[in-house]
Design a protein around this motif. Structure first.
Motif, PDB file in Angstrom:
ATOM      1  N   GLU A  96       0.385  -1.485  -0.305  1.00 36.58           N
ATOM      2  CA  GLU A  96       0.395   0.057   0.233  1.00 36.58           C
ATOM      3  C   GLU A  96       1.052   1.425  -0.110  1.00 36.58           C
ATOM      4  O   GLU A  96       0.213   2.228  -0.786  1.00 36.58           O
ATOM      5  CB  GLU A  96      -0.423   0.142   1.207  1.00 36.58           C
ATOM      6  N   GLN A  97       1.641   1.062   0.905  1.00 27.90           N
ATOM      7  CA  GLN A  97       3.119   2.377   0.510  1.00 27.90           C
ATOM      8  C   GLN A  97       3.481   2.957  -0.852  1.00 27.90           C
ATOM      9  O   GLN A  97       4.523   3.677  -0.967  1.00 27.90           O
ATOM     10  CB  GLN A  97       4.063   2.342   1.622  1.00 27.90           C
ATOM     11  N   PHE A  98       3.975   1.489  -1.923  1.00 28.78           N
ATOM     12  CA  PHE A  98       4.796   2.151  -3.312  1.00 28.78           C
ATOM     13  C   PHE A  98       3.255   2.102  -4.159  1.00 28.78           C
ATOM     14  O   PHE A  98       2.494   1.884  -4.095  1.00 28.78           O
ATOM     15  CB  PHE A  98       5.382   0.879  -3.326  1.00 28.78           C
ATOM     16  N   ASP A  99       3.512   2.502  -5.395  1.00 26.29           N
ATOM     17  CA  ASP A  99       2.849   2.957  -6.425  1.00 26.29           C
ATOM     18  C   ASP A  99       3.241   2.357  -7.654  1.00 26.29           C
ATOM     19  O   ASP A  99       4.232   1.305  -7.807  1.00 26.29           O
ATOM     20  CB  ASP A  99       3.393   4.225  -7.116  1.00 26.29           C
ATOM     21  N   ASP A 100       1.767   1.651  -8.619  1.00 20.90           N
ATOM     22  CA  ASP A 100       2.338   1.184  -9.357  1.00 20.90           C
ATOM     23  C   ASP A 100       2.252  -0.115  -9.098  1.00 20.90           C
ATOM     24  O   ASP A 100       3.183  -0.932  -9.859  1.00 20.90           O
ATOM     25  CB  ASP A 100       2.481   1.938 -10.330  1.00 20.90           C
ATOM     26  N   VAL A 101       2.094  -0.899  -8.219  1.00 18.93           N
ATOM     27  CA  VAL A 101       2.354  -2.853  -7.665  1.00 18.93           C
ATOM     28  C   VAL A 101       1.384  -3.129  -8.144  1.00 18.93           C
ATOM     29  O   VAL A 101      -0.275  -2.990  -7.773  1.00 18.93           O
ATOM     30  CB  VAL A 101       1.922  -2.462  -6.116  1.00 18.93           C
ATOM     31  N   THR A 102       1.088  -4.286  -8.968  1.00 23.38           N
ATOM     32  CA  THR A 102       0.168  -5.125  -9.941  1.00 23.38           C
ATOM     33  C   THR A 102       0.750  -6.417  -8.982  1.00 23.38           C
ATOM     34  O   THR A 102       1.939  -7.133  -8.491  1.00 23.38           O
ATOM     35  CB  THR A 102       0.611  -5.208 -11.370  1.00 23.38           C
ATOM     36  N   MET A 103       0.005  -7.023  -8.355  1.00 25.73           N
ATOM     37  CA  MET A 103      -1.027  -8.100  -7.201  1.00 25.73           C
ATOM     38  C   MET A 103      -1.443  -9.665  -7.564  1.00 25.73           C
ATOM     39  O   MET A 103      -2.481  -8.921  -7.972  1.00 25.73           O
ATOM     40  CB  MET A 103      -0.585  -7.783  -5.783  1.00 25.73           C
ATOM     41  N   VAL A 104      -0.782 -10.607  -7.906  1.00 19.47           N
ATOM     42  CA  VAL A 104      -1.647 -11.484  -8.271  1.00 19.47           C
ATOM     43  C   VAL A 104      -1.451 -12.620  -7.452  1.00 19.47           C
ATOM     44  O   VAL A 104      -0.525 -13.093  -6.710  1.00 19.47           O
ATOM     45  CB  VAL A 104      -1.498 -12.156  -9.321  1.00 19.47           C
ATOM     46  N   TRP A 105      -2.424 -14.076  -6.805  1.00 19.57           N
ATOM     47  CA  TRP A 105      -2.094 -14.764  -5.795  1.00 19.57           C
ATOM     48  C   TRP A 105      -3.086 -16.091  -5.941  1.00 19.57           C
ATOM     49  O   TRP A 105      -4.520 -16.064  -6.721  1.00 19.57           O
ATOM     50  CB  TRP A 105      -2.320 -14.611  -3.997  1.00 19.57           C
ATOM     51  N   GLU A 106      -2.684 -17.108  -5.697  1.00 14.90           N
ATOM     52  CA  GLU A 106      -3.213 -18.250  -5.809  1.00 14.90           C
ATOM     53  C   GLU A 106      -3.251 -18.912  -5.196  1.00 14.90           C
ATOM     54  O   GLU A 106      -2.297 -18.942  -3.840  1.00 14.90           O
ATOM     55  CB  GLU A 106      -2.798 -19.173  -7.212  1.00 14.90           C
ATOM     56  N   GLU A 107      -4.135 -20.570  -4.403  1.00 11.72           N
ATOM     57  CA  GLU A 107      -4.394 -20.877  -3.120  1.00 11.72           C
ATOM     58  C   GLU A 107      -2.209 -21.610  -3.122  1.00 11.72           C
ATOM     59  O   GLU A 107      -2.497 -22.447  -2.639  1.00 11.72           O
ATOM     60  CB  GLU A 107      -5.263 -21.802  -3.187  1.00 11.72           C
ATOM     61  N   ASN A 108      -2.740 -22.145  -4.209  1.00 10.53           N
ATOM     62  CA  ASN A 108      -0.611 -22.942  -4.485  1.00 10.53           C
ATOM     63  C   ASN A 108      -0.311 -22.338  -5.706  1.00 10.53           C
ATOM     64  O   ASN A 108      -0.007 -21.579  -5.995  1.00 10.53           O
ATOM     65  CB  ASN A 108      -1.315 -24.644  -4.616  1.00 10.53           C
ATOM     66  N   ALA A 109       0.906 -22.863  -5.332  1.00  9.63           N
ATOM     67  CA  ALA A 109       2.226 -22.815  -6.474  1.00  9.63           C
ATOM     68  C   ALA A 109       2.111 -23.775  -7.870  1.00  9.63           C
ATOM     69  O   ALA A 109       1.677 -22.600  -8.940  1.00  9.63           O
ATOM     70  CB  ALA A 109       3.479 -23.706  -5.792  1.00  9.63           C
ATOM     71  N   ALA A 110       1.154 -24.397  -8.406  1.00  8.22           N
ATOM     72  CA  ALA A 110       0.648 -24.975  -9.800  1.00  8.22           C
ATOM     73  C   ALA A 110      -0.023 -24.131 -10.099  1.00  8.22           C
ATOM     74  O   ALA A 110       0.279 -24.204 -11.325  1.00  8.22           O
ATOM     75  CB  ALA A 110       0.333 -26.417  -9.017  1.00  8.22           C
ATOM     76  N   LEU A 111      -1.228 -23.461  -9.183  1.00  9.23           N
ATOM     77  CA  LEU A 111      -1.837 -22.376 -10.244  1.00  9.23           C
ATOM     78  C   LEU A 111      -0.914 -21.366 -10.358  1.00  9.23           C
ATOM     79  O   LEU A 111      -1.636 -20.639 -10.665  1.00  9.23           O
ATOM     80  CB  LEU A 111      -3.052 -22.756  -8.710  1.00  9.23           C
ATOM     81  N   LEU A 112      -0.074 -20.831  -9.230  1.00 11.30           N
ATOM     82  CA  LEU A 112      -0.051 -19.577  -9.172  1.00 11.30           C
ATOM     83  C   LEU A 112       1.415 -19.324 -10.994  1.00 11.30           C
ATOM     84  O   LEU A 112       1.528 -18.378 -11.663  1.00 11.30           O
ATOM     85  CB  LEU A 112       0.715 -19.384  -7.884  1.00 11.30           C
ATOM     86  N   SER A 113       1.880 -20.520 -11.178  1.00  9.53           N
ATOM     87  CA  SER A 113       2.437 -20.755 -12.375  1.00  9.53           C
ATOM     88  C   SER A 113       1.572 -20.407 -13.412  1.00  9.53           C
ATOM     89  O   SER A 113       2.467 -20.104 -14.295  1.00  9.53           O
ATOM     90  CB  SER A 113       3.597 -22.238 -12.133  1.00  9.53           C
ATOM     91  N   GLN A 114       0.644 -21.799 -13.841  1.00  9.20           N
ATOM     92  CA  GLN A 114      -0.062 -21.402 -14.240  1.00  9.20           C
ATOM     93  C   GLN A 114      -0.404 -19.425 -14.570  1.00  9.20           C
ATOM     94  O   GLN A 114      -0.899 -19.267 -15.938  1.00  9.20           O
ATOM     95  CB  GLN A 114      -1.403 -22.032 -13.973  1.00  9.20           C
ATOM     96  N   THR A 115      -1.136 -19.023 -13.313  1.00 11.25           N
ATOM     97  CA  THR A 115      -1.119 -17.952 -13.567  1.00 11.25           C
ATOM     98  C   THR A 115      -0.323 -16.369 -13.956  1.00 11.25           C
ATOM     99  O   THR A 115      -0.444 -15.653 -15.393  1.00 11.25           O
ATOM    100  CB  THR A 115      -2.320 -17.120 -12.303  1.00 11.25           C
ATOM    101  N   ILE A 116       0.794 -16.686 -13.625  1.00  8.26           N
ATOM    102  CA  ILE A 116       1.631 -16.537 -13.903  1.00  8.26           C
ATOM    103  C   ILE A 116       2.229 -16.279 -15.410  1.00  8.26           C
ATOM    104  O   ILE A 116       2.491 -15.400 -16.471  1.00  8.26           O
ATOM    105  CB  ILE A 116       3.804 -16.738 -13.400  1.00  8.26           C
ATOM    106  N   LEU A 117       2.711 -17.180 -16.070  1.00  9.14           N
ATOM    107  CA  LEU A 117       2.191 -17.680 -17.633  1.00  9.14           C
ATOM    108  C   LEU A 117       1.523 -17.048 -18.462  1.00  9.14           C
ATOM    109  O   LEU A 117       1.523 -16.980 -19.732  1.00  9.14           O
ATOM    110  CB  LEU A 117       2.441 -19.001 -17.710  1.00  9.14           C
ATOM    111  N   SER A 118      -0.121 -17.221 -17.788  1.00 15.48           N
ATOM    112  CA  SER A 118      -0.603 -16.078 -18.874  1.00 15.48           C
ATOM    113  C   SER A 118      -1.355 -14.512 -18.911  1.00 15.48           C
ATOM    114  O   SER A 118      -2.086 -14.415 -19.318  1.00 15.48           O
ATOM    115  CB  SER A 118      -2.661 -17.213 -18.327  1.00 15.48           C
ATOM    116  N   SER A 119      -0.156 -14.313 -17.397  1.00 20.40           N
ATOM    117  CA  SER A 119      -1.228 -13.145 -17.160  1.00 20.40           C
ATOM    118  C   SER A 119       0.384 -11.963 -17.412  1.00 20.40           C
ATOM    119  O   SER A 119       0.190 -10.296 -17.523  1.00 20.40           O
ATOM    120  CB  SER A 119      -1.319 -13.195 -15.750  1.00 20.40           C
TER     121      SER A 119
END
Length: 244
Positions: A96-119
């Motif tokens: 919150e104290q920084f500007d222009d931060v993009t954040m995504v999260w997922e329940e587990n590492a496998a799902l997060l890797s898919q989100t990183i690759l697609s987004s």
């Protein structure tokens, strides 16, 4: 259901109100026993390995989040990819104290890797803030590297067995537990052989994810039934226990 209502379960982690509430409300008698001791490291901000030198930062635990906070790392303009809602909550507050931060999260590492690759662009450079027990080819780093994503693994905290673990374990009636939940491969590494001769033969071992299950299979699979908790949440653990 009748077995679940009288089941005694050992959770090998720090006491977590979310798990305590969900499992206890469903009649499961739980005991929490912390296995791991962590130490968050200091960062040399002039180092070429500083997370701020990358486009994106991957945080997979609250210890990684604490590393950002402890070292006051500037995440302005960065993309943050987080594993788990609890860790995401910590990082979101810090961001919150920084500007222009993009954040995504997922329940587990496998799902997060898919989100990183697609987004995110494949040209992004990522740093994975991990612990001393992180595996070079774990689920998340393997998925990214196989897709030619630039990734550096940076050790930001150390992990070892808690000094009081053996003493605390000796105070429990281990043979009375019908299920034991393991939350990480490190937990298996530090406790597997110790528990081998103490658990009853009918005890079921529950593993958080496939990596922990693989570690359990190697360590104790010749003696105990192993069940995988696919969803790393209190309800995920409850679902597995209810199926026993």
């Amino acid at each position: 259901m009748s077995r679940t209502q009288r089941m005694k379960c050992l959770l090998l982690h720090d006491s977590d109100p979310r798990y305590d509430e969900v499992l206890s409300e469903n009649g499961i008698q739980i005991t929490n026993l912390s296995v791991l001791e962590t130490s968050v490291l200091d960062l040399d901000h002039s180092s070429e390995h500083s997370p701020s030198k990358h486009d994106g930062i991957i945080i997979s635990s609250k210890h990684g989040a604490k590393f950002l906070i402890k070292n006051g790392i500037d995440i302005s303009g960065k993309s943050l990819a987080i594993v788990g809602p609890a860790t995401a909550k910590i990082v979101k507050k810090y961001a919150e104290q920084f500007d222009d931060v993009t954040m995504v999260w997922e329940e587990n590492a496998a799902l997060l890797s898919q989100t990183i690759l697609s987004s995110f662009p494949r040209s992004y450079s990522w740093v994975f803030c991990c612990g001393s027990k992180a595996r070079v080819m774990g689920v998340l780093p393997r998925a990214l590297l196989e897709n030619n994503v630039k990734l550096e693994q940076l050790m930001v905290y150390t992990v070892e067995k808690r000094h009081q673990f053996d003493k605390d374990l000796s105070l429990l009636e281990i043979g009375a537990f019908q299920a034991v939940v393991f939350f990480s491969p490190s937990g298996v590494e530090f406790t597997g052989e110790i528990l081998r001769g103490k658990l009853s033969g009918g005890c079921v071992l529950v593993a958080f994810g496939k990596s922990t299950a693989a570690a359990l299979s190697k360590s104790l699979g010749d003696k105990f039934v192993i069940k995988i908790c696919e969803h790393p949440t209190p309800l995920g653990v409850l679902d597995v226990l209810m199926s026993l």
